[in-house]
Scaffold this motif. Structure first.
Motif, PDB file in Angstrom:
ATOM      1  N   LEU A  43     -47.615  22.937 106.472  1.00  0.00           N
ATOM      2  CA  LEU A  43     -47.703  22.119 105.268  1.00  0.00           C
ATOM      3  C   LEU A  43     -49.015  22.401 104.552  1.00  0.00           C
ATOM      4  CD1 LEU A  43     -46.522  18.638 106.577  1.00  0.00           C
ATOM      5  CD2 LEU A  43     -45.291  20.156 105.055  1.00  0.00           C
ATOM      6  N   PRO A  44     -49.010  22.339 103.228  1.00  0.00           N
ATOM      7  CA  PRO A  44     -50.280  22.458 102.518  1.00  0.00           C
ATOM      8  C   PRO A  44     -51.142  21.222 102.757  1.00  0.00           C
ATOM      9  CG  PRO A  44     -48.460  22.152 100.977  1.00  0.00           C
ATOM     10  CD  PRO A  44     -47.873  22.252 102.344  1.00  0.00           C
ATOM     11  N   TRP A  45     -52.448  21.338 102.518  1.00  0.00           N
ATOM     12  CA  TRP A  45     -53.379  20.251 102.818  1.00  0.00           C
ATOM     13  C   TRP A  45     -53.051  19.000 102.025  1.00  0.00           C
ATOM     14  CZ3 TRP A  45     -56.168  18.084  98.937  1.00  0.00           C
ATOM     15  CH2 TRP A  45     -56.268  18.805  97.758  1.00  0.00           C
ATOM     16  N   ALA A  93     -52.786  14.723 102.444  1.00  0.00           N
ATOM     17  CA  ALA A  93     -53.891  14.026 101.784  1.00  0.00           C
ATOM     18  C   ALA A  93     -53.402  13.049 100.711  1.00  0.00           C
ATOM     19  CB  ALA A  93     -54.852  15.037 101.170  1.00  0.00           C
ATOM     20  N   LEU A  94     -52.388  13.401  99.952  1.00  0.00           N
ATOM     21  CA  LEU A  94     -51.919  12.515  98.880  1.00  0.00           C
ATOM     22  C   LEU A  94     -51.321  11.209  99.401  1.00  0.00           C
ATOM     23  CD1 LEU A  94     -50.451  14.985  96.249  1.00  0.00           C
ATOM     24  CD2 LEU A  94     -52.565  13.687  96.147  1.00  0.00           C
ATOM     25  N   PRO A  95     -50.433  11.221 100.383  1.00  0.00           N
ATOM     26  CA  PRO A  95     -49.947   9.940 100.903  1.00  0.00           C
ATOM     27  C   PRO A  95     -51.034   9.091 101.538  1.00  0.00           C
ATOM     28  CG  PRO A  95     -48.482  11.705 101.579  1.00  0.00           C
ATOM     29  CD  PRO A  95     -49.675  12.344 100.951  1.00  0.00           C
TER      30      PRO A  95
END
Length: 67
Positions: free
Chosen positions: A20-22, A26-28
């Motif tokens: 998965l991308p970082w 990070a967003l959730p």
């Protein structure tokens, strides 16, 4: 008599990125943190006596949705 099990390993398909991308994590986490801070904000906040811009926008939105 026991069944024979396949012990060979299958090679992973090439060109497929399973990581998965970082920002997918990070967003959730950031959204949860912001919502938690909004809920746990100061409980003693009082409304202002004057009509604020936000109040007018919310009133207009309520009138629009009531139609």
């Amino acid at each position: 008599m026991s069944a024979r099990t396949d012990t060979s390993t299958r090679p992973l398909p090439t060109g497929v990125d399973t990581r998965l991308p970082w920002w997918a994590l990070a967003l959730p986490v950031a959204a949860f943190g912001v919502l938690l801070m909004l809920i746990a904000g100061p409980g003693g906040a009082q409304a202002t006596a004057g009509d604020t811009g936000v109040g007018r926008v919310l009133e207009q939105l309520q009138q629009t949705l009531a139609l």
